[in-house]
Structures are given as C-alpha cells and as structure tokens.
Design a protein around this motif. Sequence first.
Motif, PDB file in Angstrom:
ATOM      1  N   GLU A  31     -16.840  14.851 -55.915  1.00 34.73           N
ATOM      2  CA  GLU A  31     -16.275  16.254 -56.211  1.00 34.73           C
ATOM      3  C   GLU A  31     -15.407  16.168 -57.298  1.00 34.73           C
ATOM      4  O   GLU A  31     -15.068  15.145 -57.615  1.00 34.73           O
ATOM      5  CB  GLU A  31     -15.431  16.772 -54.728  1.00 34.73           C
ATOM      6  CG  GLU A  31     -16.468  17.173 -53.549  1.00 34.73           C
ATOM      7  CD  GLU A  31     -15.909  17.592 -52.526  1.00 34.73           C
ATOM      8  OE1 GLU A  31     -14.625  17.566 -52.416  1.00 34.73           O
ATOM      9  OE2 GLU A  31     -16.751  17.794 -51.442  1.00 34.73           O
ATOM     10  N   ASN A  32     -14.643  17.528 -57.571  1.00 29.85           N
ATOM     11  CA  ASN A  32     -13.849  17.189 -58.830  1.00 29.85           C
ATOM     12  C   ASN A  32     -12.458  16.716 -58.420  1.00 29.85           C
ATOM     13  O   ASN A  32     -12.118  16.327 -57.348  1.00 29.85           O
ATOM     14  CB  ASN A  32     -13.398  18.847 -59.041  1.00 29.85           C
ATOM     15  CG  ASN A  32     -14.595  19.588 -59.789  1.00 29.85           C
ATOM     16  OD1 ASN A  32     -14.923  20.859 -59.456  1.00 29.85           O
ATOM     17  ND2 ASN A  32     -15.437  18.991 -60.598  1.00 29.85           N
ATOM     18  N   GLN A  34     -11.659  13.484 -58.262  1.00 28.86           N
ATOM     19  CA  GLN A  34     -11.785  12.432 -57.271  1.00 28.86           C
ATOM     20  C   GLN A  34     -11.447  11.057 -58.232  1.00 28.86           C
ATOM     21  O   GLN A  34     -10.886  10.147 -57.357  1.00 28.86           O
ATOM     22  CB  GLN A  34     -12.840  12.238 -56.434  1.00 28.86           C
ATOM     23  CG  GLN A  34     -13.446  13.696 -55.686  1.00 28.86           C
ATOM     24  CD  GLN A  34     -12.169  14.054 -54.860  1.00 28.86           C
ATOM     25  OE1 GLN A  34     -11.678  13.100 -53.856  1.00 28.86           O
ATOM     26  NE2 GLN A  34     -11.540  15.166 -54.884  1.00 28.86           N
ATOM     27  N   GLY A  35     -11.829  11.135 -59.324  1.00 25.66           N
ATOM     28  CA  GLY A  35     -11.454   9.911 -59.863  1.00 25.66           C
ATOM     29  C   GLY A  35     -12.623   9.324 -60.913  1.00 25.66           C
ATOM     30  O   GLY A  35     -12.895   8.220 -61.197  1.00 25.66           O
ATOM     31  N   ARG A  53      -8.579  10.004 -73.450  1.00 28.11           N
ATOM     32  CA  ARG A  53      -7.988  11.257 -73.060  1.00 28.11           C
ATOM     33  C   ARG A  53      -6.483  11.202 -73.441  1.00 28.11           C
ATOM     34  O   ARG A  53      -6.300  11.918 -74.423  1.00 28.11           O
ATOM     35  CB  ARG A  53      -7.664  11.585 -71.669  1.00 28.11           C
ATOM     36  CG  ARG A  53      -9.376  11.470 -71.079  1.00 28.11           C
ATOM     37  CD  ARG A  53      -9.356  12.141 -69.748  1.00 28.11           C
ATOM     38  NE  ARG A  53      -9.112  11.282 -68.637  1.00 28.11           N
ATOM     39  CZ  ARG A  53      -9.416  11.504 -67.345  1.00 28.11           C
ATOM     40  NH1 ARG A  53      -9.999  12.599 -67.192  1.00 28.11           N
ATOM     41  NH2 ARG A  53      -9.018  10.649 -66.604  1.00 28.11           N
ATOM     42  N   ILE A  61      -0.934   4.306 -65.426  1.00 22.07           N
ATOM     43  CA  ILE A  61      -0.388   3.750 -64.194  1.00 22.07           C
ATOM     44  C   ILE A  61      -0.177   5.032 -63.199  1.00 22.07           C
ATOM     45  O   ILE A  61       0.153   6.068 -63.281  1.00 22.07           O
ATOM     46  CB  ILE A  61       0.970   3.271 -64.310  1.00 22.07           C
ATOM     47  CG1 ILE A  61       1.174   2.156 -65.566  1.00 22.07           C
ATOM     48  CG2 ILE A  61       1.755   2.607 -63.058  1.00 22.07           C
ATOM     49  CD1 ILE A  61       2.463   1.428 -65.855  1.00 22.07           C
TER      50      ILE A  61
HETATM   51  N1  LIG Z   1      -1.468   8.268 -63.584  1.00 27.68           N
HETATM   52  C1  LIG Z   1      -1.993   8.962 -62.709  1.00 27.68           C
HETATM   53  N2  LIG Z   1      -1.742   8.745 -61.138  1.00 27.68           N
HETATM   54  C2  LIG Z   1      -2.310   9.285 -60.139  1.00 27.68           C
HETATM   55  N3  LIG Z   1      -3.287  10.354 -60.410  1.00 27.68           N
HETATM   56  C3  LIG Z   1      -3.542  10.465 -61.877  1.00 27.68           C
HETATM   57  C4  LIG Z   1      -3.045   9.966 -62.893  1.00 27.68           C
HETATM   58  N4  LIG Z   1      -3.786  10.386 -64.125  1.00 27.68           N
HETATM   59  C5  LIG Z   1      -4.557  11.374 -63.499  1.00 27.68           C
HETATM   60  N5  LIG Z   1      -4.627  11.526 -62.240  1.00 27.68           N
HETATM   61  C6  LIG Z   1      -5.239  12.237 -61.227  1.00 27.68           C
HETATM   62  O1  LIG Z   1      -6.650  11.692 -60.971  1.00 27.68           O
HETATM   63  C7  LIG Z   1      -7.532  12.869 -60.517  1.00 27.68           C
HETATM   64  C8  LIG Z   1      -8.889  12.330 -60.717  1.00 27.68           C
HETATM   65  O2  LIG Z   1      -9.084  12.746 -62.111  1.00 27.68           O
HETATM   66  P1  LIG Z   1     -10.495  12.441 -62.826  1.00 27.68           P
HETATM   67  O3  LIG Z   1     -10.395  13.089 -64.063  1.00 27.68           O
HETATM   68  O4  LIG Z   1     -11.202  10.951 -62.614  1.00 27.68           O
HETATM   69  O5  LIG Z   1     -11.415  13.498 -61.969  1.00 27.68           O
HETATM   70  P2  LIG Z   1     -13.094  13.773 -61.771  1.00 27.68           P
HETATM   71  O6  LIG Z   1     -13.465  13.026 -60.586  1.00 27.68           O
HETATM   72  O7  LIG Z   1     -13.480  13.188 -62.926  1.00 27.68           O
HETATM   73  O8  LIG Z   1     -13.216  15.185 -61.777  1.00 27.68           O
HETATM   74  P3  LIG Z   1     -13.974  16.375 -62.354  1.00 27.68           P
HETATM   75  O9  LIG Z   1     -15.467  16.391 -61.608  1.00 27.68           O
HETATM   76  O10 LIG Z   1     -13.480  17.586 -62.255  1.00 27.68           O
HETATM   77  O11 LIG Z   1     -14.102  15.930 -63.880  1.00 27.68           O
HETATM   78  C9  LIG Z   1      -6.857  14.034 -60.997  1.00 27.68           C
HETATM   79  O12 LIG Z   1      -6.379  14.812 -60.127  1.00 27.68           O
HETATM   80  C10 LIG Z   1      -5.633  13.609 -61.719  1.00 27.68           C
HETATM   81  O13 LIG Z   1      -4.741  14.536 -61.551  1.00 27.68           O
END
Ligand SMILES: Nc1ncnc2c1ncn2[C@@H]1O[C@H](COP(=O)(O)OP(=O)(O)OP(=O)(O)O)[C@@H](O)[C@H]1O
Length: 371
Positions: A31-32, A34-35, A53, A61
């Motif tokens: 899902e959105n 998640q990482g 980015r 970190i």
């Molecule tokens: N330094 C950090 N520490 C902890 N969390 C972080 C950090 N930097 C970013 N995040 C969080 O990591 C989460 C996941 O980000 P990511 O961009 O990987 O999502 P995604 O799974 O690619 O989502 P989408 O489908 O929306 O693209 C976000 O909620 C973001 O706020």
Amino acid sequence: MNIKKIEYENFRNLSRGFIEPSEGVNVIYGENAQGKTNLLEAIWIFTGGRSFRSAKDLDLIKFKEQYAKVNMKLFAEKRDQDLKIEISKPKRKTYVNEVLKKSPSDYVGKFCSVIFSPSHLSLIKEGPGCRRKFLDTTICQMYPMYAKNVTVYNHILNQRNQLLKSIKKQPGLIETLFVWNEKLAKKAAEIVKFRIQYVNSLKESTECIYRNFTKEKETLRLHYYSNAVPREFLNIDKILSLDEMASFIIKKLESAKQEELFLGYTLIGPHRDDFEVYIDDKKARSFASQGQQRSAVLSLKLAEAELIKKICGKTPVILLDDVMSELDANRQDFILNSIHDRQVFITCCEPEDIGKMADGKTFEVKDGKIY
Ligand SMILES: Nc1ncnc2c1ncn2[C@@H]1O[C@H](COP(=O)(O)OP(=O)(O)OP(=O)(O)O)[C@@H](O)[C@H]1O
Ligand SMILES: [Mg+2]
C-alpha cells in the motif's frame, strides 16, 4: 551486474531485514507509504551516493535513530563484491569489500543502476534544463572526462556573463570579450561533440525500444537542437572537427554580440541545447497522453541502460518506481516480460499486476518490513 542480497537497518522507515532478489524481475508491492520507494532508494544510493529524492544524508536515517546502514552483496566484474554504507553523524562511512574507503564517494563506479521515478516525467513536461541534466548525468557516468569539461565550461560561461554585464558600466571592457569568446567556443565544441555522439546513439535505442513497447503501433522520434552547430552537422554521419565547431561558435557569438550586451548573458552555446520528443510526429510535451509520456520516458531510461552496457560493458540494474500506473496491459506486459538479461526492481501497489509476470520474485512491503 546482479544484486544477490540487500541488508538494511534504519534506512528511512525500513527497520531491519534483508532481501535476496531474483536475477530477473523483482516486484515490490504494498500500500501507499509502506517503504517501497525507500527500498529502491537504498539500492540507488550505491550508484552515485546521492539519494534521488533528498540530498541530505541525515534524512535517510530512521526517525529517532542514530544511524542507518545498507549492505549490498553483488556479483560484478566476474566476482562477488560487498558494498556497505553507514550513515551517522558526523559523516557517512563507505566500505568496498570490507575495506573502509578514505573518501565516502570512493565506491562510485562499482555498482551501476538506472532509475525511473515519476518525477522523471519532467524530462518531457518541463523546460530544457532537466533534459540537459539527463544528458550530462549519463555522459558523465560513461566518460568521466566529460564532467570536467562541463565544470570548466560553466566557469567560463559565468565569467563571460559577468563581463557582458560589466561592459554596460565600463564600455572599454569590450576589448577583452574576444578572449572569452575563444575560451567559450573551445570548451563548447568539446561538449557538443560528446553530446552529438551520445544523443545519436540514445536516439537509435530509444526509438527502437518505444516501437517494441507499443507493439509497433506508435513511433517515437528524438530531435537534438544546439545553436552551437549548423543543423546539418548535428548528425553523427556528418560531424565537424573541434576547430570547425569552435570557429562556427565564434562567428555566432560575434553576430549575437549586440543582443547579448543588451541582455547581459550568453546566447550561444551548449547551455542552450535541448532535445524534443515526438510521438507519431507530434510534440510529446504538448500532445502525448499520460501513458505515452510515461512510455517515452521509460524508453529513454531503458536506452540509457543499453548504452551504459554498450559503452562501459556494465549491465545496469533497472529500478522502476511506480511505473505500472497509467500503462495498459500490453505495456505492463512489456515491462514484466521483455526486459531480458538484466535485474529489474519494480514497485507497484496492486499485487494483481504480478499475475502476468512469467518469472521472478515478489516482495510485499508493509510498515517498513519486507516479506
Ligand atoms: N527518515 C525517515 N524515517 C522514518 N520514516 C521515513 C523517513 N523518511 C521517510 N519516511 C517514511 O517512509 C514512508 C514510506 O515511504 P515510501 O516513499 O517508501 O512509500 P511507498 O511505499 O513508496 O508509498 P507510495 O505507494 O505512496 O509511493 C513514508 O510514510 C515516509 O514518511
Ligand atoms: Mg513510492
């Protein structure tokens, strides 16, 4: 080039774990927020050391933690290799095959990858600056000496622009302009020559990939523009010598002199270069649909990977962030099943997309953990 294992700890929201990817296609779904993109970023960081980015190391970190680590085991240059990055205050440490490197950028060149992220759609949609950056970044990866040319050229350009502005207040300075014209023209010619060679190869590959991508239904054309060379010499078959190019640029600078003095900046040179993408003979920027724009940028990126392989002999890993949305079933199928002989990582939200994949591995990302 093949990633065998990635171990991560406190990298953005990814807490601690590892994955052992397939040699072919790897689908990362979830899902959105998640990482998924964070995982691609953890891989990409080994390409040039910079995040795609944000440029700040400390952002990588995990919140409330003191350090982040990523360890990549890969097969490259015919042997197993180990690259490690540790980010903490005051600075990052990098290890190549367990040896701590003096400079944190000393591992650059060991691993190479090409990334597509939705922000790259700016290649079609936005101004010429991002297209020049795209060309320069890839040419630098392939020919390290080109980077020096660009730095020197930009320095000369700044000095010349300063002079153009100063002449307004001190007209006598115009006597020195010809010196800067010669310096600028010499470096400009070197840059343009590299770009002509690169763009011509890029053009051929991109056009071919796009044809396959659309199952021959659409055509893409790439046109390179530079005011530093007569149009008929932008073609690789008919390329001018460096001296011929430089004297052409000097003549153009002479004829643009009055306008440049009025504006206070340089109008002739590769800092004004651009390329235009046409789909079915119409400008993609103005007429292409979302899916066509995505397909065009993706074709450019895959062509970039092909050229890195051809010129440097390294097969880059392909990282595709959120590429599936807006693509129809045929185009999704092309991505999942037609990129052969290289390792690919694709993020997407919908696990249904994966059903059409013939081969490879899938990983689910959930709240910073990868399954
Ligand atoms: N330094 C950090 N520490 C902890 N969390 C972080 C950090 N930097 C970013 N995040 C969080 O990591 C989460 C996941 O980000 P990511 O961009 O990987 O999502 P995604 O799974 O690619 O989502 P989408 O489908 O929306 O693209 C976000 O909620 C973001 O706020
Ligand atoms: Mg994402």
